[in-house]
Scaffold this motif. Structure first.
Motif, PDB file in Angstrom:
ATOM      1  N   SER A  94     -27.539  20.563 -50.867  1.00 44.69           N
ATOM      2  CA  SER A  94     -28.732  20.291 -51.875  1.00 44.69           C
ATOM      3  C   SER A  94     -28.357  21.012 -53.209  1.00 44.69           C
ATOM      4  O   SER A  94     -28.095  20.491 -54.458  1.00 44.69           O
ATOM      5  CB  SER A  94     -29.884  20.099 -51.830  1.00 44.69           C
ATOM      6  OG  SER A  94     -30.143  19.158 -50.601  1.00 44.69           O
ATOM      7  N   ALA A  95     -28.058  22.452 -53.189  1.00 46.85           N
ATOM      8  CA  ALA A  95     -27.777  23.455 -54.116  1.00 46.85           C
ATOM      9  C   ALA A  95     -26.433  22.958 -54.612  1.00 46.85           C
ATOM     10  O   ALA A  95     -26.133  22.982 -55.953  1.00 46.85           O
ATOM     11  CB  ALA A  95     -27.851  24.696 -53.551  1.00 46.85           C
ATOM     12  N   CYS A  96     -25.368  22.816 -53.842  1.00 46.16           N
ATOM     13  CA  CYS A  96     -24.038  22.336 -54.230  1.00 46.16           C
ATOM     14  C   CYS A  96     -24.143  20.953 -55.160  1.00 46.16           C
ATOM     15  O   CYS A  96     -23.329  21.048 -56.279  1.00 46.16           O
ATOM     16  CB  CYS A  96     -23.342  22.108 -53.179  1.00 46.16           C
ATOM     17  SG  CYS A  96     -21.388  22.014 -53.514  1.00 46.16           S
ATOM     18  N   ALA A  97     -24.729  19.993 -54.566  1.00 42.31           N
ATOM     19  CA  ALA A  97     -24.691  18.790 -55.280  1.00 42.31           C
ATOM     20  C   ALA A  97     -25.407  18.829 -56.483  1.00 42.31           C
ATOM     21  O   ALA A  97     -24.798  18.418 -57.489  1.00 42.31           O
ATOM     22  CB  ALA A  97     -25.478  17.789 -54.317  1.00 42.31           C
ATOM     23  N   GLN A  98     -26.581  19.509 -56.565  1.00 42.11           N
ATOM     24  CA  GLN A  98     -27.158  19.615 -57.956  1.00 42.11           C
ATOM     25  C   GLN A  98     -26.264  20.492 -58.921  1.00 42.11           C
ATOM     26  O   GLN A  98     -26.180  19.786 -59.957  1.00 42.11           O
ATOM     27  CB  GLN A  98     -28.590  20.583 -57.579  1.00 42.11           C
ATOM     28  CG  GLN A  98     -29.157  20.642 -58.945  1.00 42.11           C
ATOM     29  CD  GLN A  98     -30.635  21.531 -59.004  1.00 42.11           C
ATOM     30  OE1 GLN A  98     -31.213  21.668 -57.816  1.00 42.11           O
ATOM     31  NE2 GLN A  98     -30.987  22.023 -59.872  1.00 42.11           N
ATOM     32  N   LYS A  99     -25.677  21.658 -58.458  1.00 42.91           N
ATOM     33  CA  LYS A  99     -24.932  22.218 -59.461  1.00 42.91           C
ATOM     34  C   LYS A  99     -23.529  21.425 -60.182  1.00 42.91           C
ATOM     35  O   LYS A  99     -23.419  21.306 -61.221  1.00 42.91           O
ATOM     36  CB  LYS A  99     -24.287  23.484 -58.815  1.00 42.91           C
ATOM     37  CG  LYS A  99     -23.581  24.304 -59.648  1.00 42.91           C
ATOM     38  CD  LYS A  99     -24.183  25.116 -60.621  1.00 42.91           C
ATOM     39  CE  LYS A  99     -23.565  25.924 -61.643  1.00 42.91           C
ATOM     40  NZ  LYS A  99     -24.059  26.284 -62.794  1.00 42.91           N
ATOM     41  N   LEU A 100     -23.165  20.550 -59.134  1.00 37.25           N
ATOM     42  CA  LEU A 100     -22.009  19.674 -59.443  1.00 37.25           C
ATOM     43  C   LEU A 100     -22.266  18.517 -60.488  1.00 37.25           C
ATOM     44  O   LEU A 100     -21.931  18.347 -61.273  1.00 37.25           O
ATOM     45  CB  LEU A 100     -21.455  19.175 -58.038  1.00 37.25           C
ATOM     46  CG  LEU A 100     -20.334  19.929 -57.535  1.00 37.25           C
ATOM     47  CD1 LEU A 100     -20.093  19.380 -56.221  1.00 37.25           C
ATOM     48  CD2 LEU A 100     -19.181  20.181 -57.992  1.00 37.25           C
ATOM     49  N   PHE A 122     -37.642  19.043 -51.321  1.00 37.27           N
ATOM     50  CA  PHE A 122     -37.506  19.340 -52.793  1.00 37.27           C
ATOM     51  C   PHE A 122     -36.583  19.635 -53.125  1.00 37.27           C
ATOM     52  O   PHE A 122     -36.093  19.149 -54.369  1.00 37.27           O
ATOM     53  CB  PHE A 122     -38.602  20.756 -52.763  1.00 37.27           C
ATOM     54  CG  PHE A 122     -38.651  21.335 -54.174  1.00 37.27           C
ATOM     55  CD1 PHE A 122     -39.311  21.007 -55.207  1.00 37.27           C
ATOM     56  CD2 PHE A 122     -37.891  22.628 -54.244  1.00 37.27           C
ATOM     57  CE1 PHE A 122     -39.345  21.617 -56.498  1.00 37.27           C
ATOM     58  CE2 PHE A 122     -37.744  23.292 -55.466  1.00 37.27           C
ATOM     59  CZ  PHE A 122     -38.553  22.701 -56.697  1.00 37.27           C
ATOM     60  N   LEU A 123     -35.543  20.407 -52.588  1.00 42.52           N
ATOM     61  CA  LEU A 123     -34.039  20.709 -52.904  1.00 42.52           C
ATOM     62  C   LEU A 123     -33.297  19.465 -52.983  1.00 42.52           C
ATOM     63  O   LEU A 123     -32.654  19.422 -53.935  1.00 42.52           O
ATOM     64  CB  LEU A 123     -33.550  21.644 -51.985  1.00 42.52           C
ATOM     65  CG  LEU A 123     -34.019  22.987 -51.735  1.00 42.52           C
ATOM     66  CD1 LEU A 123     -33.307  23.863 -51.067  1.00 42.52           C
ATOM     67  CD2 LEU A 123     -34.411  23.672 -53.013  1.00 42.52           C
ATOM     68  N   ALA A 177     -31.392  17.750 -56.488  1.00 41.87           N
ATOM     69  CA  ALA A 177     -30.208  17.074 -56.434  1.00 41.87           C
ATOM     70  C   ALA A 177     -29.988  15.805 -57.365  1.00 41.87           C
ATOM     71  O   ALA A 177     -29.211  15.473 -57.946  1.00 41.87           O
ATOM     72  CB  ALA A 177     -29.571  17.229 -55.396  1.00 41.87           C
ATOM     73  N   ILE A 178     -30.965  14.914 -56.433  1.00 41.82           N
ATOM     74  CA  ILE A 178     -30.997  13.636 -56.969  1.00 41.82           C
ATOM     75  C   ILE A 178     -31.309  13.416 -58.477  1.00 41.82           C
ATOM     76  O   ILE A 178     -30.749  12.956 -59.216  1.00 41.82           O
ATOM     77  CB  ILE A 178     -31.961  12.735 -56.075  1.00 41.82           C
ATOM     78  CG1 ILE A 178     -31.619  12.905 -54.794  1.00 41.82           C
ATOM     79  CG2 ILE A 178     -32.243  11.250 -56.761  1.00 41.82           C
ATOM     80  CD1 ILE A 178     -32.583  12.135 -53.635  1.00 41.82           C
ATOM     81  N   GLN A 179     -32.208  14.166 -58.798  1.00 39.01           N
ATOM     82  CA  GLN A 179     -32.462  14.360 -60.423  1.00 39.01           C
ATOM     83  C   GLN A 179     -31.431  14.847 -61.258  1.00 39.01           C
ATOM     84  O   GLN A 179     -31.436  14.102 -62.200  1.00 39.01           O
ATOM     85  CB  GLN A 179     -33.991  15.142 -60.566  1.00 39.01           C
ATOM     86  CG  GLN A 179     -34.971  14.370 -60.272  1.00 39.01           C
ATOM     87  CD  GLN A 179     -36.580  15.277 -60.006  1.00 39.01           C
ATOM     88  OE1 GLN A 179     -36.384  16.398 -60.643  1.00 39.01           O
ATOM     89  NE2 GLN A 179     -37.495  14.881 -59.569  1.00 39.01           N
ATOM     90  N   ALA A 180     -30.621  15.514 -60.686  1.00 43.72           N
ATOM     91  CA  ALA A 180     -29.546  15.939 -61.514  1.00 43.72           C
ATOM     92  C   ALA A 180     -28.546  15.008 -61.469  1.00 43.72           C
ATOM     93  O   ALA A 180     -27.340  15.205 -62.303  1.00 43.72           O
ATOM     94  CB  ALA A 180     -29.103  17.350 -60.734  1.00 43.72           C
ATOM     95  N   GLY A 181     -28.466  13.918 -60.766  1.00 43.56           N
ATOM     96  CA  GLY A 181     -27.444  12.973 -60.726  1.00 43.56           C
ATOM     97  C   GLY A 181     -26.866  12.571 -59.355  1.00 43.56           C
ATOM     98  O   GLY A 181     -25.963  11.683 -59.249  1.00 43.56           O
TER      99      GLY A 181
END
Ligand SMILES: Cc1cc2nc3c(=O)[nH]c(=O)nc-3n(C[C@H](O)[C@H](O)[C@H](O)COP(=O)(O)OP(=O)(O)OC[C@H]3O[C@@H](n4cnc5c(N)ncnc54)[C@H](O)[C@@H]3O)c2cc1C
Length: 380
Positions: free
Chosen positions: A20-26, A116-117, A121-125
């Protein structure tokens, strides 16, 4: 008729903290990301003691992270995830004598935490598809690409992230048992959600209660806790469940539910990067071998992997830079932690020897340093 292959820029296998952290950052950098998660609900069932470190704990344990603003913000978890402050750890020797250490962490429900994490990630796209498991990786020599086969579809990607946890499914499907890519020393663990009279501190118990391992009580509230134990594979007479049941019975704790899982305690894998694939979190063997903690390393390595992909896309920087950054941040702590674990495997045999040894080494030279992943004094 052949099933169509869906192509994505990045595919992440697993929606744990690393994925999730990786997906959010990307996604925040405009990269197209699909996360494939085999569980129907992210974080369910939990496989964890549920002790989550604060940023203060992270920067004192690892190196070169103080200036990382994105990570610092990421670790600013909302109050609703914080069930109980964990400011203090007590380590109990077989005799019942205990030593106290400071801690900067909190307990939570992994179901809520991981959810939550994933939501961030979803909110980031990012797109997360739950209830879909990677089953096979087929190499197509004609097009010279790997096709990821799940139980629901077929995919190809420019970059692949193995965030599938300690069993490192991508490495397993590609390399089989080849040791260079897969985490070693898989330690079986069991835990229970309990209710009863619960201590205020994070308590760790060493000795025959968990041979070549340890037991824990992590308070989640005034009357509830996560209680568990992990034991070196093959070291137990009887089964883990019986040991934990007895431990809880002795402390008059009522078991409400059971859980368990594997913790890879053999230290980092030799190769975290293979072609366009990066292993993160437990799949890269980044758990602390002496205490089993891995949530912070999962998040940090997920972020580093995303940054490596962005640098590769924007500036052509080699993906191997990911491994260098992981080593710069974690090597000191993980190596010291691995030494402590090897010492305990080698010498802590039976309650008497364990008691004598730990008393001689003392709280500062031995136990504290092992728990904090600092270099134990006897190894200096
Ligand atoms: C009993 C136990 C207690 C622990 N206690 C603590 C603790 O108190 N504090 C701490 O910091 N750490 C603890 N850990 C370690 C911590 O849980 C891990 O380090 C952390 O979860 C690693 O995150 P991750 O994202 O790398 O992997 P995971 O959290 O394991 O996530 C991997 C994800 O990949 C998914 N997946 C797996 N295979 C596939 C597939 N084929 N296809 C699609 N998806 C797949 C899984 O369903 C899972 O959601 C504990 C571990 C265990 C087992």
């Amino acid at each position: 008729m052949a099933i169509e292959v869906e192509h994505r820029q990045v595919i992440v296998i697993g929606a744990g903290p690393a994925g999730s952290a990786c997906a959010q950052k990307l996604s925040e950098s405009g990269v197209d990301v699909l996360v494939i998660e085999r569980r129907d609900i992210i974080g369910n069932p939990a496989q964890c003691g549920e002790c989550i470190p604060n940023w203060g704990e992270v920067v004192t344990t690892f190196s070169n992270l103080d200036e990382h603003q994105w990570l610092k913000t990421y670790f600013d978890f909302p109050d609703r995830l914080r069930l109980h402050r964990l400011d203090n750890m007590r380590v109990f020797l077989p005799s019942g004598k205990s030593y106290n250490f400071e801690l900067d962490a909190f307990s939570g429900h992994r179901l809520q935490f991981d959810g939550f994490l994933g939501e961030k990630a979803i909110q980031a796209g990012a797109e997360i598809r739950c209830g879909e498991a990677l089953k096979k990786i087929q190499h197509q020599s004609k097009s010279n690409r790997d096709v990821l086969v799940t139980d629901k579809g077929r995919y190809s990607c420019d970059y692949l992230i193995d965030a599938s946890g300690s069993l490192a499914q991508v490495a397993r499907l590609r390399k089989g048992q080849e040791g260079l890519y897969r985490p070693k020393d898989q330690v079986p663990t069991i835990y229970a959600q309990v209710q009863g009279k619960i201590p205020d501190s994070f308590d760790v118990f060493i000795g025959s209660v968990a041979p070549s391992g340890f037991a824990w009580i992590i308070p989640k509230g005034p009357n509830s806790a996560n209680v568990g134990l992990g034991v070196r594979a093959g070291k137990l007479e009887g089964n883990l469940k019986q040991y934990l049941q007895k431990f809880c019975d002795d402390l008059n704790l009522e078991i409400l539910s059971w859980g368990g899982g594997w913790i890879a305690m053999g230290g980092p894998v030799e190769n975290m990067v293979s072609g366009n694939t990066l292993a993160v979190g437990d799949a890269a063997g980044l758990v602390m071998p002496s205490n089993g903690g891995g949530i912070s390393q999962a998040i940090i390595s997920g972020c580093f992997a995303a940054e490596a992909i962005i640098d590769n896309l924007d500036n052509g920087i080699d993906l191997l830079e990911y491994e260098n950054r992981v080593k710069a941040a974690f090597s000191r702590a993980l190596n010291n932690s691995l030494r402590s674990k090897k010492m305990s495997y080698a010498f802590m045999k039976g309650d008497l020897v364990t008691e004598v040894l730990l008393r001689i080494l003392g709280p500062i030279g031995g136990i504290k340093r092992a728990m904090e992943c600092d270099k134990p004094l006897w190894l200096l």
